[in-house]
Motif scaffolding. Structure first.
Motif, PDB file in Angstrom:
ATOM      1  N   PHE A 211      31.014  28.852  12.175  1.00  0.00           N
ATOM      2  CA  PHE A 211      31.508  27.717  12.930  1.00  0.00           C
ATOM      3  C   PHE A 211      30.889  26.366  12.146  1.00  0.00           C
ATOM      4  O   PHE A 211      29.514  26.449  11.773  1.00  0.00           O
ATOM      5  N   CYS A 212      31.391  25.230  11.980  1.00  0.00           N
ATOM      6  CA  CYS A 212      30.804  24.263  11.523  1.00  0.00           C
ATOM      7  C   CYS A 212      30.337  22.959  12.601  1.00  0.00           C
ATOM      8  O   CYS A 212      31.464  22.535  13.195  1.00  0.00           O
ATOM      9  N   LEU A 213      29.165  22.686  12.729  1.00  0.00           N
ATOM     10  CA  LEU A 213      28.644  21.561  13.627  1.00  0.00           C
ATOM     11  C   LEU A 213      28.589  20.475  12.913  1.00  0.00           C
ATOM     12  O   LEU A 213      27.709  20.379  11.773  1.00  0.00           O
ATOM     13  N   HIS A 214      29.401  19.396  13.206  1.00  0.00           N
ATOM     14  CA  HIS A 214      29.217  18.022  12.588  1.00  0.00           C
ATOM     15  C   HIS A 214      28.825  17.124  13.434  1.00  0.00           C
ATOM     16  O   HIS A 214      28.670  17.139  14.649  1.00  0.00           O
ATOM     17  N   PHE A 215      27.894  16.001  12.781  1.00  0.00           N
ATOM     18  CA  PHE A 215      27.406  14.976  13.633  1.00  0.00           C
ATOM     19  C   PHE A 215      27.578  13.889  12.677  1.00  0.00           C
ATOM     20  O   PHE A 215      27.119  13.992  11.526  1.00  0.00           O
ATOM     21  N   GLU A 216      28.133  12.923  13.236  1.00  0.00           N
ATOM     22  CA  GLU A 216      28.006  11.586  12.273  1.00  0.00           C
ATOM     23  C   GLU A 216      28.174  10.159  12.954  1.00  0.00           C
ATOM     24  O   GLU A 216      28.411  10.455  14.252  1.00  0.00           O
ATOM     25  N   ALA A 217      28.011   9.004  12.289  1.00  0.00           N
ATOM     26  CA  ALA A 217      28.142   8.000  12.912  1.00  0.00           C
ATOM     27  C   ALA A 217      29.383   7.255  12.064  1.00  0.00           C
ATOM     28  O   ALA A 217      29.685   7.353  11.074  1.00  0.00           O
ATOM     29  N   PHE A 218      30.021   6.601  13.187  1.00  0.00           N
ATOM     30  CA  PHE A 218      31.466   5.785  12.609  1.00  0.00           C
ATOM     31  C   PHE A 218      31.610   4.601  13.804  1.00  0.00           C
ATOM     32  O   PHE A 218      31.078   4.520  14.815  1.00  0.00           O
ATOM     33  N   VAL A 225      29.447   4.166  17.209  1.00  0.00           N
ATOM     34  CA  VAL A 225      29.159   5.435  18.167  1.00  0.00           C
ATOM     35  C   VAL A 225      28.755   6.661  17.167  1.00  0.00           C
ATOM     36  O   VAL A 225      28.747   6.609  15.892  1.00  0.00           O
ATOM     37  N   TYR A 226      27.905   7.625  17.804  1.00  0.00           N
ATOM     38  CA  TYR A 226      27.601   8.837  17.191  1.00  0.00           C
ATOM     39  C   TYR A 226      28.597   9.735  17.965  1.00  0.00           C
ATOM     40  O   TYR A 226      28.986   9.975  18.915  1.00  0.00           O
ATOM     41  N   MET A 227      28.876  10.817  17.108  1.00  0.00           N
ATOM     42  CA  MET A 227      29.803  11.898  17.559  1.00  0.00           C
ATOM     43  C   MET A 227      29.349  13.334  17.121  1.00  0.00           C
ATOM     44  O   MET A 227      29.026  13.296  15.771  1.00  0.00           O
ATOM     45  N   ALA A 228      29.434  14.502  17.981  1.00  0.00           N
ATOM     46  CA  ALA A 228      28.986  15.785  17.455  1.00  0.00           C
ATOM     47  C   ALA A 228      30.292  16.476  17.822  1.00  0.00           C
ATOM     48  O   ALA A 228      30.806  16.511  19.095  1.00  0.00           O
ATOM     49  N   PHE A 229      30.649  17.349  16.940  1.00  0.00           N
ATOM     50  CA  PHE A 229      31.809  18.426  17.470  1.00  0.00           C
ATOM     51  C   PHE A 229      31.795  19.617  16.571  1.00  0.00           C
ATOM     52  O   PHE A 229      31.046  19.732  15.568  1.00  0.00           O
ATOM     53  N   LEU A 230      32.600  20.679  17.128  1.00  0.00           N
ATOM     54  CA  LEU A 230      32.270  21.849  16.363  1.00  0.00           C
ATOM     55  C   LEU A 230      33.869  22.253  15.909  1.00  0.00           C
ATOM     56  O   LEU A 230      34.912  21.979  16.433  1.00  0.00           O
ATOM     57  N   ARG A 231      33.944  23.006  14.586  1.00  0.00           N
ATOM     58  CA  ARG A 231      35.142  23.278  14.030  1.00  0.00           C
ATOM     59  C   ARG A 231      35.006  25.004  13.703  1.00  0.00           C
ATOM     60  O   ARG A 231      33.802  25.315  13.312  1.00  0.00           O
ATOM     61  N   LYS A 254      21.278  12.653  30.876  1.00  0.00           N
ATOM     62  CA  LYS A 254      21.922  13.391  29.522  1.00  0.00           C
ATOM     63  C   LYS A 254      23.481  13.196  29.744  1.00  0.00           C
ATOM     64  O   LYS A 254      24.113  12.991  30.870  1.00  0.00           O
ATOM     65  N   LEU A 255      24.126  13.630  28.615  1.00  0.00           N
ATOM     66  CA  LEU A 255      25.411  13.713  28.519  1.00  0.00           C
ATOM     67  C   LEU A 255      25.821  15.121  28.108  1.00  0.00           C
ATOM     68  O   LEU A 255      25.009  15.690  27.190  1.00  0.00           O
ATOM     69  N   SER A 256      26.903  15.570  28.413  1.00  0.00           N
ATOM     70  CA  SER A 256      27.362  16.845  27.961  1.00  0.00           C
ATOM     71  C   SER A 256      28.814  16.860  27.642  1.00  0.00           C
ATOM     72  O   SER A 256      29.436  16.105  28.005  1.00  0.00           O
ATOM     73  N   SER A 274      40.541  11.942  16.930  1.00  0.00           N
ATOM     74  CA  SER A 274      41.265  12.299  18.296  1.00  0.00           C
ATOM     75  C   SER A 274      40.089  12.169  19.414  1.00  0.00           C
ATOM     76  O   SER A 274      40.263  12.653  20.614  1.00  0.00           O
ATOM     77  N   HIS A 275      38.811  11.984  18.897  1.00  0.00           N
ATOM     78  CA  HIS A 275      37.514  12.179  19.664  1.00  0.00           C
ATOM     79  C   HIS A 275      37.279  13.288  20.512  1.00  0.00           C
ATOM     80  O   HIS A 275      37.101  13.293  21.765  1.00  0.00           O
ATOM     81  N   ASP A 276      37.576  14.297  19.964  1.00  0.00           N
ATOM     82  CA  ASP A 276      37.633  15.862  20.648  1.00  0.00           C
ATOM     83  C   ASP A 276      36.064  16.266  20.282  1.00  0.00           C
ATOM     84  O   ASP A 276      35.922  17.028  19.608  1.00  0.00           O
ATOM     85  N   GLY A 277      35.189  15.546  21.166  1.00  0.00           N
ATOM     86  CA  GLY A 277      33.817  16.113  20.895  1.00  0.00           C
ATOM     87  C   GLY A 277      32.829  15.311  21.761  1.00  0.00           C
ATOM     88  O   GLY A 277      33.287  14.361  22.635  1.00  0.00           O
ATOM     89  N   LEU A 278      31.447  15.209  21.663  1.00  0.00           N
ATOM     90  CA  LEU A 278      30.626  14.373  22.256  1.00  0.00           C
ATOM     91  C   LEU A 278      30.400  13.190  21.519  1.00  0.00           C
ATOM     92  O   LEU A 278      29.895  13.049  20.561  1.00  0.00           O
ATOM     93  N   ILE A 279      30.663  12.189  22.245  1.00  0.00           N
ATOM     94  CA  ILE A 279      30.767  10.800  21.752  1.00  0.00           C
ATOM     95  C   ILE A 279      29.491   9.905  22.503  1.00  0.00           C
ATOM     96  O   ILE A 279      29.378  10.080  23.791  1.00  0.00           O
ATOM     97  N   ILE A 280      28.663   9.529  21.940  1.00  0.00           N
ATOM     98  CA  ILE A 280      27.484   8.871  22.257  1.00  0.00           C
ATOM     99  C   ILE A 280      27.380   7.426  21.858  1.00  0.00           C
ATOM    100  O   ILE A 280      27.389   7.031  20.760  1.00  0.00           O
ATOM    101  N   GLN A 281      27.481   6.451  22.464  1.00  0.00           N
ATOM    102  CA  GLN A 281      27.528   5.176  22.198  1.00  0.00           C
ATOM    103  C   GLN A 281      26.041   4.825  21.792  1.00  0.00           C
ATOM    104  O   GLN A 281      25.248   5.163  22.244  1.00  0.00           O
ATOM    105  N   ARG A 282      26.170   3.683  20.922  1.00  0.00           N
ATOM    106  CA  ARG A 282      24.803   3.376  20.305  1.00  0.00           C
ATOM    107  C   ARG A 282      23.844   3.039  21.467  1.00  0.00           C
ATOM    108  O   ARG A 282      22.665   3.509  21.035  1.00  0.00           O
ATOM    109  N   ASN A 283      23.983   2.103  22.238  1.00  0.00           N
ATOM    110  CA  ASN A 283      23.204   1.519  23.347  1.00  0.00           C
ATOM    111  C   ASN A 283      22.427   2.839  23.839  1.00  0.00           C
ATOM    112  O   ASN A 283      20.959   2.975  24.161  1.00  0.00           O
ATOM    113  N   MET A 284      23.145   3.872  24.309  1.00  0.00           N
ATOM    114  CA  MET A 284      22.758   5.225  25.034  1.00  0.00           C
ATOM    115  C   MET A 284      22.086   6.008  23.997  1.00  0.00           C
ATOM    116  O   MET A 284      20.966   6.716  24.480  1.00  0.00           O
ATOM    117  N   ALA A 285      22.385   6.047  22.711  1.00  0.00           N
ATOM    118  CA  ALA A 285      21.718   6.968  21.835  1.00  0.00           C
ATOM    119  C   ALA A 285      20.541   6.350  21.619  1.00  0.00           C
ATOM    120  O   ALA A 285      19.448   6.878  21.560  1.00  0.00           O
TER     121      ALA A 285
END
Length: 308
Positions: A211-218, A225-231, A254-256, A274-285
């Motif tokens: 499995f590939c765990l991705h984390f990135e800012a865009f 925003v920041y986003m984490a998702f699994l492939r 917490k966000l889940s 497609s926003h298929d993952g955990l999205i964290i707004q910058r202020n919340m991050a």
């Protein structure tokens, strides 16, 4: 006025494999002065595979790909595919005659009678398809190679899963972990610089799969925003056997996120957009990061499980 060009269809009478050896398209002129293109299938020769000979005839001389309707030809009978007709500016690459709009119906008809193995036969695909169905199958063949799932660059490497796992480890220096739970900390010194997007990838070996765990800012609209998702490193039908959860938080909040990992058949960008993952707004991050909010410090936890 110049005589019209006609491409005759070959008769539909049955032809035995032993009668087929080689084929060619030639141009002749009938008593009325009409240019006629015919497909000739010569008697077989010892050791010559009949379908391979006709298959070579269906190979475009410009791009070397198999030709599909409409198959074009010049007045002298030289053929090429519709994509390359545009590339050569309507001039025959063999004799330089103007191509016009002549279709070789005979060659198209010959193609209908062919059955060919999938081009991924060497990778394990056992199926044989009619010529005009082969291309559609190959676009979805489960034996076709996977693209490299690394998101930080446009990597052109393809291969099976063991090949890509070794490639990610050795060439991209990706972190490899065993286990189905994770607890990762992501730190960025200047969270304002989303333009220089941060990609991070970790590969997990879990349940005998990868499995590939991705984390990135865009940038999402005007907001970073920041986003984490699994492939999942495999096909969709296998990915649907698994689920995963992600969680980030601090200061009593917490966000889940819970979802199904996406196959690496879907590109990294497609999953992200497609926003298929955990999205964290910058202020919340930054709130989760604590301190003076000038440095990003996020701790993302999660687990992977297999559905029963």
């Amino acid at each position: 006025m110049a005589p019209p060009n006609v491409c005759l269809e070959v008769p539909e009478s049955p032809v035995q494999d032993s009668d087929i050896g080689s084929a060619s398209v030639v141009s002749e002129t009938d008593p009325l002065g009409i240019a006629i293109s015919k497909v000739y299938i010569a008697p077989g020769k010892t050791g010559l595979a009949p379908t391979s000979s006709v298959h070579e005839l269906l190979e475009c001389p410009v791009c070397t790909n198999s030709m599909y309707p409409p198959i074009h030809q010049c007045p002298n009978g030289h053929t090429l595919c519709s994509n390359c007709k545009v590339r050569v500016h309507n001039r025959c690459p063999t004799c330089r005659f103007e191509l016009g709009n002549i279709r070789c119906l005979a060659l198209e008809k010959v193609a209908e009678s062919l059955e060919l193995p999938c081009k991924y036969q060497a990778l394990g695909c056992p199926d044989i398809f009619p010529y005009y169905s082969k291309l559609k199958h190959e676009a979805q063949c489960t034996f076709r190679p996977y693209n490299c799932p690394y998101a930080g660059s446009e990597c052109s490497v393809t291969g099976d899963i063991p090949t890509l796992v070794a490639h990610l480890r050795d060439d991209h220096k990706v972190d490899m972990h065993n286990g189905c739970t994770f607890n990762h900390r992501y730190v960025k010194s200047n969270p304002q610089e989303v333009e220089n997007a941060t990609w991070m990838l970790t590969v997990f070996n879990c349940f005998g799969q990868h499995f590939c765990l991705h984390f990135e800012a865009f940038q999402l609209g005007m907001a970073p925003v920041y986003m984490a998702f699994l492939r999942f490193m495999g096909d969709d039908h296998e990915a649907n056997n698994f689920s995963y959860s992600l969680e980030v938080g601090a200061n009593g909040r917490k966000l889940s996120w819970q979802g199904v990992p996406r196959s690496i058949r879907d590109s990294h960008r497609k999953v992200r957009d497609s926003h298929d993952g955990l999205i964290i707004q910058r202020n919340m991050a930054l709130f989760f990061s604590g301190g003076d909010r000038k440095e990003l410090k996020l701790r993302v936890t999660g687990r992977i499980w297999k559905e029963q």
